[in-house]
Design an enzyme around this catalytic site. Structure first.
Site, mmCIF file in Angstrom:
data_model
loop_
_atom_site.group_PDB
_atom_site.id
_atom_site.type_symbol
_atom_site.label_atom_id
_atom_site.label_comp_id
_atom_site.label_asym_id
_atom_site.label_seq_id
_atom_site.Cartn_x
_atom_site.Cartn_y
_atom_site.Cartn_z
ATOM 1 N N HIS A 190 1.300 -1.230 0.323
ATOM 2 C CA HIS A 190 0.002 0.462 -0.097
ATOM 3 C C HIS A 190 1.267 1.418 -0.326
ATOM 4 C CE1 HIS A 190 0.110 1.430 4.811
ATOM 5 N NE2 HIS A 190 0.117 0.401 4.735
ATOM 6 N N ASP A 207 5.903 1.962 7.183
ATOM 7 C CA ASP A 207 4.146 0.939 6.836
ATOM 8 C C ASP A 207 3.577 2.351 5.830
ATOM 9 O OD1 ASP A 207 1.981 0.404 7.102
ATOM 10 O OD2 ASP A 207 1.623 0.755 8.924
ATOM 11 N N GLU A 241 -5.230 2.083 2.415
ATOM 12 C CA GLU A 241 -5.168 0.657 3.290
ATOM 13 C C GLU A 241 -5.312 1.117 5.024
ATOM 14 O OE1 GLU A 241 -2.985 -2.461 5.371
ATOM 15 O OE2 GLU A 241 -3.100 0.097 5.923
ATOM 16 N N GLU A 242 -4.997 2.236 4.850
ATOM 17 C CA GLU A 242 -4.987 3.052 6.208
ATOM 18 C C GLU A 242 -6.392 2.872 6.996
ATOM 19 O OE1 GLU A 242 -2.925 2.058 7.845
ATOM 20 O OE2 GLU A 242 -0.115 2.384 7.586
ATOM 21 N N ASP A 269 4.543 -6.157 3.247
ATOM 22 C CA ASP A 269 4.122 -5.034 4.492
ATOM 23 C C ASP A 269 5.314 -4.616 4.728
ATOM 24 O OD1 ASP A 269 2.867 -2.751 3.863
ATOM 25 O OD2 ASP A 269 0.793 -4.008 2.983
ATOM 26 N N HIS A 343 2.867 4.146 12.453
ATOM 27 C CA HIS A 343 1.796 5.178 12.214
ATOM 28 C C HIS A 343 2.028 5.846 13.301
ATOM 29 C CE1 HIS A 343 -1.831 2.219 11.579
ATOM 30 N NE2 HIS A 343 -0.840 1.989 10.664
#
Ligand SMILES: *[C@@H]1O[C@H](CO)[C@@H](O)[C@H](O)[C@H]1NC(C)=O
Ligand SMILES: *[C@@H]1O[C@H](CO)[C@@H](O)[C@H](O)[C@H]1NC(C)=O
Ligand SMILES: [Zn+2]
Length: 374
Positions: A190, A207, A241-242, A269, A343
């Site tokens: 992603h 990420d 994706e998130e 990922d 994140h």
């Protein structure tokens, strides 16, 4: 269940619109989304702010946005704990139990390096964020499109296209190396990142910037060698994706409705954090046969592997699997010890383990070469 919930909201909306006091138009938040956090969870309607909060809070347990998923078969897979997507006629592919193209793969893998991935990850992390609802998120998608187009120019038969999503502006990007058959072998990652809101700084180095540069590096090597596969190869870069696997859900819904023949999908990922020093092949919400095959390929080209499980909806392979396509998932660390920085603004370029990124670029090339002959 999903349909019922949608109808309930519609009914409530109509009721409010007609019953509100004259002149005082009641604003209904059209951006409410139905978010599912486990197989048992029927879903909760959430605002974008609530979803952003969930994305940050749930860096370890993920969720799926099922608002636009109407196919009962797909919903049923997403609601069934356990391994077999019985309600979807998953294509039965018999994967080899030994590898037969390792010499060819090795010759191509010799061309894999970190030089370009380092430059690309610098560019990706320099966007303030790649949030799927931010303008820089759309710019980042354009950057992936342009970079892939430049790499693809080494081989005129390669095509690069965007897939637009109705719910948000950030497109997904799909690169195709046509083969002699239309059956597809796909690697994916992603391209978006998150640290909460659409404005929060979110470099998203691991990420999942690393998964994105792994796929670009495999594309660079195969394009410049003018690798001519038997099966058609695709490189997918998913938006949103998130936000709950949004981009991949759209892409695989389209593939399902078109009756696409997907032989194998490998999702990579977070390849850049690896205290354990091994490629990790995930074992849950995946196709068991394909996972064994990916394990063989990873052992061949990267050495000993480890295994782990990551739970519900942890990445885009859940979208492929719920649409009946055989999927596998690799990452660079077991779930329990996975990257603590994701994140947040700390998921920075400086933290990346490049030996690990290189292992995953090699795995991608090894996988695409072997599976191109399936
Ligand atoms: C990339 O994003 C997902 C979603 O946050 C996260 O769970 C995963 O750990 C990272 N890599 C993956 C898995 O997608
Ligand atoms: C695999 O991962 C587990 C969990 O993190 C760890 O305890 C174990 O030592 C690892 N095994 C190998 C072979 O690396
Ligand atoms: Zn994430």
């Amino acid at each position: 269940m999903h349909l019922q919930a949608a109808l309930t909201i519609l009914a409530a909306t109509c009721h409010l619109a007609t019953a509100g006091p004259a002149g005082a138009e009641i604003k209904v938040d059209k951006s409410l989304r139905l978010i599912k956090t486990s197989p048992e969870d029927a879903g909760t309607w959430m605002t974008q702010d609530q979803i952003d909060e969930l994305a940050v809070a749930s860096s370890r347990t993920s969720f799926i946005d099922i608002t636009d998923i109407e196919d009962e078969g797909v919903l049923s897979v997403l609601s069934t704990p356990g391994e077999s997507p019985s309600s979807i006629a998953a294509r039965q592919v018999r994967y080899p139990t030994s590898l037969s193209h390792t010499d060819e793969a090795d010759r191509l893998i010799a061309g894999v390096s970190n030089a370009n991935p380092q430059a690309w990850l610098t560019a990706l992390t320099n966007f303030n964020n790649r949030h799927y609802r931010s303008s820089t998120g759309t710019e980042a998608s354009n950057w992936v499109f342009n970079t892939a187009t430049t790499l693809a120019s080494a081989n005129p038969s390669i095509t690069v296209r965007r897939v637009a999503h109705s719910a948000f502006n950030q497109p997904s990007v799909i690169v195709r190396i046509p083969g002699q058959t239309s059956s597809l072998v796909i690697i994916g990652a992603h391209l978006d990142s998150t640290a909460g809101s659409a404005t929060a700084r979110s470099p998203g180095a691991d990420d999942n910037g690393t998964g994105t540069v792994n796929a670009l590096e495999a594309l660079r090597v195969l394009a410049s060698a003018r690798f001519a596969p038997k099966n058609t190869l695709e490189f997918h870069f998913y938006a949103g994706e998130e936000g709950g696997l949004l981009g991949s859900a759209d892409v695989f819904r389209q593939y399902r409705s078109q009756g696409a023949s997907v032989l194998a999908f490998l999702n990579t990922d977070m390849s850049g954090y690896s205290p354990g020093g091994k490629v990790v092949v995930y074992q849950d919400n995946v196709d068991a046969g394909l996972t064994s095959y990916v394990t063989l390929i990873a052992q061949q080209h990267t050495g000993t592997i480890n295994t782990s499980r990551c739970g519900y909806g942890c990445s885009d392979h859940a979208s492929a699997r719920s649409n009946g396509f055989p999927s596998a998932f690799v990452s660079s660390e077991p779930f329990a010890s996975s990257n603590p920085n994701i994140h947040t603004s700390r998921d920075a370029y400086s933290t990346i383990n490049w030996a690990s990124v290189l292992r995953h670029s090699k795995l991608n090339v090894g996988f695409l070469v072997e599976a191109s002959y399936l």
